[in-house]
Scaffold this active site. Structure first.
Site, PDB file in Angstrom:
ATOM      1  N   SER A   1       7.782  16.817  42.710  1.00 39.30           N
ATOM      2  CA  SER A   1       7.704  18.106  43.411  1.00 39.30           C
ATOM      3  C   SER A   1       6.354  18.248  44.093  1.00 39.30           C
ATOM      4  O   SER A   1       5.336  17.764  43.587  1.00 39.30           O
ATOM      5  CB  SER A   1       7.876  19.253  42.403  1.00 39.30           C
ATOM      6  OG  SER A   1       7.495  20.492  42.973  1.00 39.30           O
TER       7      SER A   1
ATOM      8  N   TYR B   1       5.116  23.652  34.386  1.00 35.28           N
ATOM      9  CA  TYR B   1       6.159  22.887  35.102  1.00 35.28           C
ATOM     10  C   TYR B   1       5.507  21.803  35.967  1.00 35.28           C
ATOM     11  O   TYR B   1       5.859  20.629  35.890  1.00 35.28           O
ATOM     12  CB  TYR B   1       7.018  23.814  35.967  1.00 35.28           C
ATOM     13  CG  TYR B   1       7.823  23.067  36.999  1.00 35.28           C
ATOM     14  CD1 TYR B   1       7.495  23.117  38.355  1.00 35.28           C
ATOM     15  CD2 TYR B   1       8.893  22.259  36.613  1.00 35.28           C
ATOM     16  CE1 TYR B   1       8.209  22.405  39.298  1.00 35.28           C
ATOM     17  CE2 TYR B   1       9.624  21.542  37.551  1.00 35.28           C
ATOM     18  CZ  TYR B   1       9.271  21.619  38.899  1.00 35.28           C
ATOM     19  OH  TYR B   1       9.983  20.898  39.825  1.00 35.28           O
TER      20      TYR B   1
ATOM     21  N   LYS C   1       5.534  17.438  35.867  1.00 34.88           N
ATOM     22  CA  LYS C   1       5.806  16.510  36.982  1.00 34.88           C
ATOM     23  C   LYS C   1       4.638  15.545  37.160  1.00 34.88           C
ATOM     24  O   LYS C   1       4.829  14.347  37.379  1.00 34.88           O
ATOM     25  CB  LYS C   1       6.078  17.284  38.275  1.00 34.88           C
ATOM     26  CG  LYS C   1       7.399  18.024  38.286  1.00 34.88           C
ATOM     27  CD  LYS C   1       8.596  17.093  38.087  1.00 34.88           C
ATOM     28  CE  LYS C   1       9.904  17.845  38.161  1.00 34.88           C
ATOM     29  NZ  LYS C   1      11.084  16.993  37.933  1.00 34.88           N
TER      30      LYS C   1
HETATM   31  P1  NAD Z   1      18.971  22.521  38.887  1.00 39.02           P
HETATM   32  O1  NAD Z   1      18.526  23.295  37.698  1.00 39.02           O
HETATM   33  O2  NAD Z   1      19.993  23.074  39.788  1.00 39.02           O
HETATM   34  O3  NAD Z   1      19.471  21.057  38.442  1.00 39.02           O
HETATM   35  C1  NAD Z   1      18.961  20.423  37.309  1.00 39.02           C
HETATM   36  C2  NAD Z   1      20.178  19.990  36.482  1.00 39.02           C
HETATM   37  O4  NAD Z   1      19.713  19.319  35.328  1.00 39.02           O
HETATM   38  C3  NAD Z   1      21.041  21.172  36.007  1.00 39.02           C
HETATM   39  O5  NAD Z   1      22.380  20.956  36.350  1.00 39.02           O
HETATM   40  C4  NAD Z   1      20.843  21.200  34.496  1.00 39.02           C
HETATM   41  O6  NAD Z   1      22.007  21.620  33.821  1.00 39.02           O
HETATM   42  C5  NAD Z   1      20.495  19.743  34.223  1.00 39.02           C
HETATM   43  N1  NAD Z   1      19.689  19.533  33.007  1.00 39.02           N
HETATM   44  C6  NAD Z   1      18.591  20.225  32.619  1.00 39.02           C
HETATM   45  N2  NAD Z   1      18.150  19.757  31.440  1.00 39.02           N
HETATM   46  C7  NAD Z   1      18.972  18.721  31.095  1.00 39.02           C
HETATM   47  C8  NAD Z   1      19.044  17.832  29.991  1.00 39.02           C
HETATM   48  N3  NAD Z   1      18.169  17.904  28.982  1.00 39.02           N
HETATM   49  N4  NAD Z   1      20.026  16.909  29.968  1.00 39.02           N
HETATM   50  C9  NAD Z   1      20.940  16.822  30.978  1.00 39.02           C
HETATM   51  N5  NAD Z   1      20.944  17.643  32.043  1.00 39.02           N
HETATM   52  C10 NAD Z   1      19.960  18.580  32.090  1.00 39.02           C
HETATM   53  O7  NAD Z   1      17.637  22.177  39.710  1.00 39.02           O
HETATM   54  P2  NAD Z   1      17.477  21.421  41.110  1.00 39.02           P
HETATM   55  O8  NAD Z   1      16.893  22.407  42.061  1.00 39.02           O
HETATM   56  O9  NAD Z   1      18.704  20.690  41.455  1.00 39.02           O
HETATM   57  O10 NAD Z   1      16.313  20.374  40.727  1.00 39.02           O
HETATM   58  C11 NAD Z   1      16.619  19.026  40.488  1.00 39.02           C
HETATM   59  C12 NAD Z   1      15.299  18.300  40.330  1.00 39.02           C
HETATM   60  O11 NAD Z   1      14.495  18.513  41.498  1.00 39.02           O
HETATM   61  C13 NAD Z   1      14.454  18.795  39.146  1.00 39.02           C
HETATM   62  O12 NAD Z   1      13.831  17.669  38.540  1.00 39.02           O
HETATM   63  C14 NAD Z   1      13.396  19.689  39.803  1.00 39.02           C
HETATM   64  O13 NAD Z   1      12.195  19.705  39.046  1.00 39.02           O
HETATM   65  C15 NAD Z   1      13.199  18.989  41.123  1.00 39.02           C
HETATM   66  N6  NAD Z   1      12.693  19.868  42.181  1.00 39.02           N
HETATM   67  C16 NAD Z   1      13.377  20.996  42.511  1.00 39.02           C
HETATM   68  C17 NAD Z   1      12.866  21.830  43.520  1.00 39.02           C
HETATM   69  C18 NAD Z   1      13.577  23.115  43.903  1.00 39.02           C
HETATM   70  O14 NAD Z   1      12.903  24.021  44.448  1.00 39.02           O
HETATM   71  N7  NAD Z   1      14.863  23.238  43.659  1.00 39.02           N
HETATM   72  C19 NAD Z   1      11.683  21.497  44.182  1.00 39.02           C
HETATM   73  C20 NAD Z   1      11.018  20.327  43.816  1.00 39.02           C
HETATM   74  C21 NAD Z   1      11.535  19.510  42.814  1.00 39.02           C
HETATM   75  C1  WQD Z   2       8.718  31.059  49.002  1.00 37.47           C
HETATM   76  C2  WQD Z   2       7.987  32.158  49.745  1.00 37.47           C
HETATM   77  C3  WQD Z   2       6.919  33.750  48.310  1.00 37.47           C
HETATM   78  C4  WQD Z   2      10.673  35.365  46.636  1.00 37.47           C
HETATM   79  C5  WQD Z   2       8.775  27.273  44.273  1.00 37.47           C
HETATM   80  C6  WQD Z   2       8.070  26.577  43.149  1.00 37.47           C
HETATM   81  C7  WQD Z   2       7.927  25.108  43.451  1.00 37.47           C
HETATM   82  C8  WQD Z   2       9.254  24.490  43.841  1.00 37.47           C
HETATM   83  C9  WQD Z   2       9.873  25.263  44.981  1.00 37.47           C
HETATM   84  C10 WQD Z   2      10.201  23.292  41.930  1.00 37.47           C
HETATM   85  C11 WQD Z   2       6.636  32.503  49.136  1.00 37.47           C
HETATM   86  C12 WQD Z   2       8.035  34.413  49.113  1.00 37.47           C
HETATM   87  C13 WQD Z   2       9.746  34.621  47.352  1.00 37.47           C
HETATM   88  C14 WQD Z   2      10.814  36.750  46.897  1.00 37.47           C
HETATM   89  C15 WQD Z   2       9.108  36.574  48.588  1.00 37.47           C
HETATM   90  N1  WQD Z   2      10.135  24.423  42.729  1.00 37.47           N
HETATM   91  N2  WQD Z   2       8.986  35.212  48.315  1.00 37.47           N
HETATM   92  N3  WQD Z   2      10.019  37.310  47.878  1.00 37.47           N
HETATM   93  O1  WQD Z   2       6.966  29.593  45.366  1.00 37.47           O
HETATM   94  O2  WQD Z   2       7.030  28.206  47.518  1.00 37.47           O
HETATM   95  O3  WQD Z   2       7.977  27.246  45.413  1.00 37.47           O
HETATM   96  O4  WQD Z   2      10.008  26.644  44.543  1.00 37.47           O
HETATM   97  O5  WQD Z   2       9.625  22.267  42.068  1.00 37.47           O
HETATM   98  O6  WQD Z   2       7.421  24.477  42.286  1.00 37.47           O
HETATM   99  O7  WQD Z   2       6.765  27.131  43.036  1.00 37.47           O
HETATM  100  O8  WQD Z   2       9.159  29.121  46.569  1.00 37.47           O
HETATM  101  O9  WQD Z   2      11.057  30.525  47.212  1.00 37.47           O
HETATM  102  O10 WQD Z   2       9.606  31.285  45.261  1.00 37.47           O
HETATM  103  O11 WQD Z   2       8.733  31.414  47.612  1.00 37.47           O
HETATM  104  O12 WQD Z   2       8.383  37.108  49.466  1.00 37.47           O
HETATM  105  O13 WQD Z   2      11.628  37.484  46.263  1.00 37.47           O
HETATM  106  O14 WQD Z   2       8.767  33.357  49.685  1.00 37.47           O
HETATM  107  O15 WQD Z   2       5.789  34.592  48.201  1.00 37.47           O
HETATM  108  O16 WQD Z   2       5.746  32.830  50.192  1.00 37.47           O
HETATM  109  P1  WQD Z   2       7.673  28.609  46.245  1.00 37.47           P
HETATM  110  P2  WQD Z   2       9.719  30.620  46.604  1.00 37.47           P
END
Ligand code: NAD
Ligand code: WQD
Length: 344
Positions: free
Chosen positions: A126, A150, A154
């Site tokens: 991430s 979190y 990572k």
């Molecule tokens: P998500 O929560 O939709 O998907 C994660 C999945 O993993 C879920 O279906 C959950 O049930 C499963 N899971 C959690 N713990 C588990 C376990 N112990 N065993 C088996 N399954 C398990 O989230 P996502 O947005 O699809 O994220 C997927 C990956 O991408 C994660 O590693 C997250 O950290 C990373 N990521 C997400 C974002 C984002 O903003 N969505 C941004 C950067 C990185």
């Molecule tokens: C986006 C923008 C808020 C909600 C997060 C995690 C990051 C990654 C991606 C896992 C910002 C604004 C948001 C609301 C708002 N996840 N906002 N009102 O914070 O950039 O990233 O998700 O890896 O680790 O930190 O995403 O969608 O929360 O915010 O104004 O109700 O929207 O201030 O500018 P963020 P976000």
């Protein structure tokens, strides 16, 4: 001969979209998920999208017996590891749950892979590992620092994998650092369905548009950005899925001279503000998005977006779907599934 991929977190937001793309790219996929943050109904939706019967296993990546049995019963060529807990706020409240799932889960997957001589991994990292960036756009060699548990998981996961590679040079790892994944599959059959009130902007806006939530609180209107609201790098989840399949095939093509491990940003390289998201969503949905500008959210940074040039160089990959396509696909999903996917 088709390659077989173990896809963990397979029914999650990014995992489910990647599952579709893997099937369309000709891979055999074994999906593993414990359903703690997704619904088993997603499996049927993926089957509808791809026209394929799916191999889904409900289970936990920390379950040593189960994961070992999966590798013993199948010739697995590589793993794409999505399974993790990902909510920043929750990680501050329950850090041990995050260290357990995100670190012990990765540890069990990697040790089982090694014991079965499977050493090709696509790891879901991430942009949060960059902490508050010193400069933008952000390059992969930017300083790394976690600002919450979190992000720490990572960062520590990446370090574990780099130590593993140092100990055994047969490992090939793609470290993919995503920015802000958004949008949904064009079919409207799968998309992001967070449990409870969404923390992230896009699903919150989608629920305001469909009438589930009354109005959006815009966290801060006085940032040093073009309109005072926060700027982020929103990347369509299908662009992200395609990036994973490109990274996987690059790693599997081991005989290519450049098939070593790599770390890349998966982002659009464009910064979009909160107000710009609101306007794009109103245009895509034809619905008003009422909002109120309130105080900044603690921990937020003004602007954050990728320099995606390394992904273009290594994988010939770049994001192709802009904010209008993102909002159109998100709206189709939200309006067709106002309550997410109900387990059948
Ligand atoms: P998500 O929560 O939709 O998907 C994660 C999945 O993993 C879920 O279906 C959950 O049930 C499963 N899971 C959690 N713990 C588990 C376990 N112990 N065993 C088996 N399954 C398990 O989230 P996502 O947005 O699809 O994220 C997927 C990956 O991408 C994660 O590693 C997250 O950290 C990373 N990521 C997400 C974002 C984002 O903003 N969505 C941004 C950067 C990185
Ligand atoms: C986006 C923008 C808020 C909600 C997060 C995690 C990051 C990654 C991606 C896992 C910002 C604004 C948001 C609301 C708002 N996840 N906002 N009102 O914070 O950039 O990233 O998700 O890896 O680790 O930190 O995403 O969608 O929360 O915010 O104004 O109700 O929207 O201030 O500018 P963020 P976000």
């Amino acid at each position: 001969m088709k390659k077989t991929i173990l896809l963990t977190g397979a029914t999650g937001y990014i995992g489910s979209h990647t599952w579709c793309t893997l099937i369309e790219a000709g891979y055999n996929v074994i999906g593993l998920d414990n359903l703690c943050n997704s619904a088993v109904g997603v499996v049927d939706r993926i089957s509808q999208i791809t026209g394929s019967s799916l191999n889904f296993i409900e289970g936990d990546v920390r379950d040593k017996i189960l994961v070992d049995a999966i590798f013993s019963r199948n010739k697995i060529d590589a793993v794409i590891h999505f399974a993790a807990l990902k909510a920043v706020g929750d990680s501050v409240a329950t850090p041990l749950a995050y260290y357990d799932t995100n670190l012990n889960g990765l540890l069990n997957i990697c040790s089982t892979m090694a014991s079965h001589a499977v050493k090709t991994l696509v790891f879901s990292s991430s942009a949060t590992v960059y902490g508050e960036p010193e400069s933008i756009p952000i390059k992969e060699n930017a300083p790394l620092k976690a600002t919450n548990p979190y992000g720490q998981t990572k960062l520590m996961s990446e370090q574990m994998l780099r130590d593993l590679e140092h100990a055994d040079n047969e490992w090939r790892v793609a470290y993919l650092r995503y920015f802000n994944p958004v949008g949904a599959h064009e079919s409207g059959l799968i998309g992001e369905s967070p449990l409870g009130i969404p923390n992230n902007l896009m699903p919150y806006v989608a629920q305001v548009a469909v009438g589930k939530l009354e109005k959006l609180r815009v966290y801060g209107g006085d940032y040093p950005t073009r309109d005072g609201t926060g700027v982020r790098d929103y990347i369509h989840v299908m662009d992200l899925a395609e990036g994973h399949v490109s990274a996987l095939s690059h790693l599997l093509n081991r005989n290519a001279s450049n098939s070593s491990s790599f770390t890349i940003n998966l982002g659009s390289g464009q910064g979009i503000s909160v107000l710009e998201v609101i306007h794009a969503y109103e245009k895509a949905s034809g619905r008003p998005i009422p909002y109120e500008i309130v105080a900044r959210r603690p921990g937020d940074v003004p602007a954050y977006f990728a320099d995606p040039s390394l992904a273009a160089t290594i994988l010939a990959w770049h994001a192709t779907r802009g904010i209008d396509a993102i909002c159109a696909d998100s709206w189709r999903w939200q309006s067709m599934n106002p309550d997410g996917i109900i387990d059948t």
